[in-house]
Design an enzyme around this catalytic site. Structure first.
Site, PDB file in Angstrom:
ATOM      1  N   TYR A  53       0.827  -1.220   0.000  1.00 40.80           N
ATOM      2  CA  TYR A  53       0.000   0.000   0.000  1.00 40.80           C
ATOM      3  C   TYR A  53       0.855   1.262   0.000  1.00 40.80           C
ATOM      4  CZ  TYR A  53      -4.140  -2.791   0.046  1.00 40.80           C
ATOM      5  OH  TYR A  53      -5.113  -3.677  -0.349  1.00 40.80           O
ATOM      6  N   ASN A  87     -12.785   2.952  -5.722  1.00 36.39           N
ATOM      7  CA  ASN A  87     -11.365   3.316  -5.766  1.00 36.39           C
ATOM      8  C   ASN A  87     -10.892   3.850  -4.422  1.00 36.39           C
ATOM      9  OD1 ASN A  87     -11.567   2.602  -8.427  1.00 36.39           O
ATOM     10  ND2 ASN A  87     -11.745   4.704  -9.173  1.00 36.39           N
ATOM     11  N   VAL A  88      -9.652   3.605  -4.124  1.00 35.36           N
ATOM     12  CA  VAL A  88      -9.077   4.065  -2.848  1.00 35.36           C
ATOM     13  C   VAL A  88      -8.179   5.277  -3.055  1.00 35.36           C
ATOM     14  CG1 VAL A  88      -9.282   1.812  -1.739  1.00 35.36           C
ATOM     15  CG2 VAL A  88      -7.196   2.336  -3.022  1.00 35.36           C
ATOM     16  N   HIS A 104     -14.423   1.015  -0.555  1.00 41.63           N
ATOM     17  CA  HIS A 104     -13.326   0.090  -0.208  1.00 41.63           C
ATOM     18  C   HIS A 104     -12.184   0.776   0.522  1.00 41.63           C
ATOM     19  CE1 HIS A 104     -14.831  -2.693  -3.669  1.00 41.63           C
ATOM     20  NE2 HIS A 104     -15.593  -2.755  -2.597  1.00 41.63           N
ATOM     21  N   GLY A 170     -16.144   2.468 -15.409  1.00 38.30           N
ATOM     22  CA  GLY A 170     -14.843   1.838 -15.207  1.00 38.30           C
ATOM     23  C   GLY A 170     -14.779   0.775 -14.142  1.00 38.30           C
ATOM     24  N   THR A 171     -15.808  -0.106 -14.111  1.00 36.68           N
ATOM     25  CA  THR A 171     -15.722  -1.233 -13.180  1.00 36.68           C
ATOM     26  C   THR A 171     -16.189  -2.493 -13.896  1.00 36.68           C
ATOM     27  OG1 THR A 171     -16.558  -2.229 -11.126  1.00 36.68           O
ATOM     28  CG2 THR A 171     -17.971  -0.570 -12.170  1.00 36.68           C
ATOM     29  N   SER A 172     -15.484  -3.603 -13.612  1.00 41.79           N
ATOM     30  CA  SER A 172     -15.850  -4.877 -14.253  1.00 41.79           C
ATOM     31  C   SER A 172     -17.060  -5.501 -13.562  1.00 41.79           C
ATOM     32  CB  SER A 172     -14.651  -5.836 -14.178  1.00 41.79           C
ATOM     33  OG  SER A 172     -14.323  -6.064 -12.800  1.00 41.79           O
TER      34      SER A 172
HETATM   35  N1  APR Z   1     -12.017   4.244 -18.862  1.00 45.64           N
HETATM   36  C1  APR Z   1     -13.073   3.564 -18.351  1.00 45.64           C
HETATM   37  N2  APR Z   1     -13.032   2.250 -18.011  1.00 45.64           N
HETATM   38  C2  APR Z   1     -11.859   1.604 -18.225  1.00 45.64           C
HETATM   39  C3  APR Z   1     -10.711   2.238 -18.763  1.00 45.64           C
HETATM   40  C4  APR Z   1     -10.827   3.620 -19.084  1.00 45.64           C
HETATM   41  N3  APR Z   1      -9.803   4.314 -19.600  1.00 45.64           N
HETATM   42  N4  APR Z   1      -9.703   1.311 -18.841  1.00 45.64           N
HETATM   43  C5  APR Z   1     -10.218   0.151 -18.370  1.00 45.64           C
HETATM   44  N5  APR Z   1     -11.507   0.318 -18.017  1.00 45.64           N
HETATM   45  C6  APR Z   1     -12.444  -0.674 -17.451  1.00 45.64           C
HETATM   46  C7  APR Z   1     -12.133  -2.124 -17.797  1.00 45.64           C
HETATM   47  O1  APR Z   1     -12.688  -2.464 -19.050  1.00 45.64           O
HETATM   48  C8  APR Z   1     -12.835  -2.850 -16.636  1.00 45.64           C
HETATM   49  O2  APR Z   1     -14.185  -3.120 -16.943  1.00 45.64           O
HETATM   50  O3  APR Z   1     -12.345  -0.594 -16.031  1.00 45.64           O
HETATM   51  C9  APR Z   1     -12.753  -1.847 -15.480  1.00 45.64           C
HETATM   52  C10 APR Z   1     -11.750  -2.218 -14.398  1.00 45.64           C
HETATM   53  O4  APR Z   1     -12.182  -3.414 -13.779  1.00 45.64           O
HETATM   54  P1  APR Z   1     -11.339  -3.977 -12.541  1.00 45.64           P
HETATM   55  O5  APR Z   1      -9.892  -3.942 -12.861  1.00 45.64           O
HETATM   56  O6  APR Z   1     -11.978  -5.291 -12.143  1.00 45.64           O
HETATM   57  O7  APR Z   1     -11.560  -2.891 -11.382  1.00 45.64           O
HETATM   58  P2  APR Z   1     -12.809  -2.734 -10.419  1.00 45.64           P
HETATM   59  O8  APR Z   1     -14.066  -3.203 -11.086  1.00 45.64           O
HETATM   60  O9  APR Z   1     -12.793  -1.354  -9.896  1.00 45.64           O
HETATM   61  O10 APR Z   1     -12.448  -3.752  -9.218  1.00 45.64           O
HETATM   62  C11 APR Z   1     -13.352  -3.782  -8.131  1.00 45.64           C
HETATM   63  O11 APR Z   1     -11.858  -5.288  -6.971  1.00 45.64           O
HETATM   64  O12 APR Z   1      -9.725  -5.853  -6.389  1.00 45.64           O
HETATM   65  C12 APR Z   1     -10.874  -5.270  -5.935  1.00 45.64           C
HETATM   66  O13 APR Z   1     -11.054  -3.682  -4.237  1.00 45.64           O
HETATM   67  C13 APR Z   1     -10.644  -3.835  -5.550  1.00 45.64           C
HETATM   68  O14 APR Z   1     -12.152  -1.961  -5.780  1.00 45.64           O
HETATM   69  C14 APR Z   1     -11.557  -3.060  -6.485  1.00 45.64           C
HETATM   70  C15 APR Z   1     -12.601  -4.091  -6.867  1.00 45.64           C
END
Ligand code: APR
Length: 229
Positions: A53, A87-88, A104, A170-172
């Site tokens: 971290y 996001n942190v 988170h 921007g989240t999966s």
């Molecule tokens: N703009 C928008 N979205 C984007 C970009 C961009 N430039 N680049 C990538 N992405 C998308 C990807 O396509 C994906 O769908 O952002 C997403 C990222 O997904 P993850 O890496 O899984 O991140 P996230 O969904 O925030 O993860 C959730 O998992 O590990 C834990 O605590 C951690 O908060 C995190 C949680």
């Protein structure tokens, strides 16, 4: 003012140079998530987590808000914008957004490892073994690790339920309970999702903007202005 709720994830900060987790060369390709982001790992090897971290905190300090963050802050002129982020990092705040709920945790904060109510804002980017809270216990990152509760959900659900517009950015949508927040959106409101590689299995009514955050939020602003006419 109408309430615009944003659910953001790591992709929101990608254009600021902060790695996502599950994309190609994402953070979880380099680290075993259960070795660096779980409560078991903290008990087993706290030094490793403090280093992990510290590195992410230094990277955050060296990054700056991208155009997408700045546009979300600008939207506060026309909407009651409530950001709920996984996001942190503090990029939403540094861009000027005033209502940001971190599901988170936050890299900028430390907390007591025996009293979760004892939270401190870090002045030094490094947190080390031997750094103690007011009650004498080791300080830990103020981060929600895998295997821990997400207390902020209690605040997040009513915010989503009160939305007039909702946009996921921007989240999966892999990690619950955060990913389940979209299901609390009122059935009558417009739903948007901004992601260059949108996750599958979205509710049919979601309007997908298959772009990066900066271009995507600009597109969202146009669509919201059309809806308000
Ligand atoms: N703009 C928008 N979205 C984007 C970009 C961009 N430039 N680049 C990538 N992405 C998308 C990807 O396509 C994906 O769908 O952002 C997403 C990222 O997904 P993850 O890496 O899984 O991140 P996230 O969904 O925030 O993860 C959730 O998992 O590990 C834990 O605590 C951690 O908060 C995190 C949680």
């Amino acid at each position: 003012m109408k309430r615009l709720v944003i659910l953001s994830g790591a992709g929101m900060s990608a254009e600021s140079g902060i790695r996502t987790f599950r994309d190609m060369n994402g953070l979880w390709e380099e680290y075993d998530v259960m070795e660096v982001a779980s409560i078991e790992a903290w008990y087993k090897n706290p030094e490793l987590l403090l280093r992990f971290y510290n590195d992410r905190r230094k990277q955050m300090i060296g990054s700056k808000p991208n155009h997408g963050h700045l546009l979300l802050a600008e939207l506060e002129k026309s909407f009651d914008v409530q950001i709920i982020t996984q996001n942190v990092d503090d990029l939403h705040e540094r861009a000027g957004s005033t209502k940001v709920l971190h599901l988170h945790g936050e890299l900028t904060k430390a907390r007591s490892s025996i009293d979760p109510a004892l939270i401190y804002t870090l002045t030094d980017p490094e947190m080390n073994m031997g750094d103690k809270c007011g009650k004498g216990s080791q300080l830990r990152p103020h981060i929600v690790w895998f295997g821990e509760e997400v207390p902020a959900m209690a605040e997040a659900v009513p915010i989503v339920e009160s939305a007039d517009y909702l946009c996921v950015i921007g989240t999966s949508l892999n990690v619950y309970p955060a990913a389940g927040l979209i299901n609390y959106a009122p059935s009558s409101i417009p739903l948007f999702l901004i992601d260059p590689n949108p996750p599958g299995a979205l509710p049919k009514r979601v309007q997908v903007i298959a772009k990066g955050a900066s271009e995507g939020v600009a597109d969202l602003m146009n669509r919201l202005n059309e809806l308000r006419k």
